[in-house]
Design an enzyme around this catalytic site. Structure first.
Site, PDB file in Angstrom:
ATOM      1  CG  HIS A   1      -2.139  -0.874   1.000  1.00 52.48           C
ATOM      2  ND1 HIS A   1      -2.101  -2.237   1.210  1.00 52.48           N
ATOM      3  CD2 HIS A   1      -3.397  -0.598   0.575  1.00 52.48           C
ATOM      4  CE1 HIS A   1      -3.293  -2.747   0.928  1.00 52.48           C
ATOM      5  NE2 HIS A   1      -4.098  -1.784   0.538  1.00 52.48           N
ATOM      6  N   GLY A   2       1.978   1.243   0.660  1.00 53.62           N
ATOM      7  CA  GLY A   2       2.763   2.475   0.666  1.00 53.62           C
ATOM      8  C   GLY A   2       4.105   2.295   1.341  1.00 53.62           C
TER       9      GLY A   2
END
Length: 476
Positions: free
Chosen positions: A323-324
């Site tokens: 996701h990040g």
């Protein structure tokens, strides 16, 4: 280009009308050209990254089919995956790992000589990279024939409705659809447009409206009371669901208008009675991707209990990193792994206690399980939303150490927030329990259907927030 923009309002009908007017043999060209234009609206030069991975994976797919030596096939797959992961590593993770290395070296009294890269993250990079990798893995496994038409393969990676935020498709579901003739079908058009309307409602009426309150509170969390922080966290849980599932609805709906069937990505996740069930309802295309290509190759549920728990925890940590490039996302993934492992390890004990208390089955038990699952998920969303671990811990501290005060902001907006959530809850409840007597968009009576369409459009125009806000998942 974003769905909630005036440009898309022109782009979508123009592409759709041209699609049905053109002879079948030219349609892939139209869709590929439109998809390039759609992507280049964000930052044109980054389309070269897409072309790089498309050429690599297209070539790898053809040779994976030709080569019979297992060692050479494996080498080809590794080369293809390395190219894809390499792009992710450079554009998404390099600066994150370099910053952590700098911190470690500083703590040891040294200076990191490696410079940081001055680059922007290409929009939706993780989505189309994972979709491209699923193609080469499936060809390697023999589940999918290599695509020899370069344009069709490029379209599989770049199909504009799901290019920047999914659903992350599999070649078995999508590739063949580009070769099929899709005749204009009134039912597909009607169902697709209804789905798009629902998506726009979720995005501009619910998500973008709630984001105003959430942004204000998260930015100044030390100044707010405990009740405000709890409400802002719950609002974010609804915001991110409506933002992402709204995007998926518009993507699935716009593809459906042209006759394409994309996979479902959400199934009312806040009705889940456990974390395990939540992940069978939330971002389904990603959770099944990790299940098929990471969890099962690690041994799946055919290993010892300890190894099973370790594998599950590792998969969720990787999912968080997907996701990040921030520790907040890694902690978010680790929390879900922890929830899942704890849920499995204590399942028998919890069932025995619930039965003794007489709340093991029935509606009340379901209500408790749903409420508890929402609480766990909401706590994890705090890490997902926070800009740093420090902010996430500060918010949690503010929630659990009571502080008086309650922030409303603009009273009218505050009222609209609850009205939007009530409308969403009613819609989701109707879908979850298939309440046929409360049909509106699918009512058998033509007059009720028309009134419902017009009413929904009116609500979107009147209560929607049209500030050009991007979808949260675009950053991934």
């Amino acid at each position: 280009m974003i769905f909630n923009s005036f440009t898309f309002l022109l782009f979508f009908p123009m592409v759709t009308v041209l699609y049905f007017l053109l002879p079948h043999k030219f349609r892939w060209m139209l869709l590929l050209g439109a998809s390039c234009y759609f992507y280049m609206f964000f930052k044109a030069i980054y389309i070269l990254i897409l072309f790089f991975t498309i050429i690599i994976d297209y070539t790898a797919g053809i040779y994976l089919e030709k080569v019979t030596d297992p060692k050479k096939k494996k080498l080809l797959l590794i080369l293809s995956l390395t190219a894809n992961i390499g792009v992710l590593a450079v554009f998404k993770y390099f600066n994150f790992f370099n910053a952590n290395l700098s911190g470690i070296l500083y703590w040891m009294g040294y200076t990191n000589p490696i410079p940081f890269l001055q680059i922007l993250l290409p929009i939706g990079l993780s989505f189309h990279t994972f979709q491209a990798m699923s193609y080469t893995i499936e060809v390697y496994r023999g589940h999918q024939k290599a695509e020899h038409h370069f344009g069709i393969y490029a379209l599989y990676v770049m199909f504009y409705p799901q290019l920047v935020a999914g659903p992350i498709e599999r070649p078995q579901n999508l590739l063949h659809q580009f070769k099929e003739y899709h005749q204009f079908n009134a039912l597909d058009v009607s169902e697709g447009l209804k789905r798009m309307l629902i998506g726009f409602f979720k995005k501009v009426v619910v998500a973008d409206r709630l984001s105003i309150y959430v942004k204000t509170v998260f930015a100044n969390y030390p100044e707010h009371g405990s009740a405000t922080l709890v409400l802002a966290s719950l609002f974010f849980a609804v915001q991110i669901y409506c933002d992402f599932s709204g995007y998926s609805d518009i993507a699935i709906g716009s593809a459906r208008v042209m006759g394409f069937k994309l996979m479902e990505n959400f199934k009312r996740p806040y009705f889940a009675k456990s974390i395990s069930e939540f992940w069978s309802r939330w971002h389904i295309s990603l959770s099944t991707w990790f299940k098929d290509y990471v969890y099962i190759p690690l041994g799946g549920n055919r290993v010892s209990k300890g190894r099973l728990y370790l594998n599950l925890f590792a998969v969720f940590m990787i999912s968080g990193l997907w996701h990040g490039a921030n520790w907040t996302f890694i902690v978010w993934g680790a929390l879900h792994g922890f929830y899942l492992v704890c849920g499995m390890a204590t399942q028998k004990w919890r069932a025995a206690v619930a039965n003794k208390l007489g709340i093991g089955k029935g509606g009340f038990a379901n209500f408790l399980n749903i409420a508890f699952t929402i609480c766990l998920v909401t706590v994890s969303w705090i890490f997902f939303r926070a800009a740093s671990l420090e902010q996430a811990w500060g918010l949690l501290k503010g929630i659990f150490i009571y502080k008086p005060g309650f922030f409303i902001g603009e009273p009218t907006y505050f009222l609209y927030d609850f009205m939007a959530i009530a409308a969403l809850f009613f819609y989701e409840l109707k879908q979850e329990y298939n309440l046929r007597s409360l049909r509106f968009l699918h009512n058998e009576n033509w007059g009720v259907r028309m009134a419902s369409y017009l009413g929904l459009i009116f609500i979107i125009l009147l209560f929607g927030v049209f500030d050009g806000g991007q979808f949260i998942y675009f950053q991934f």
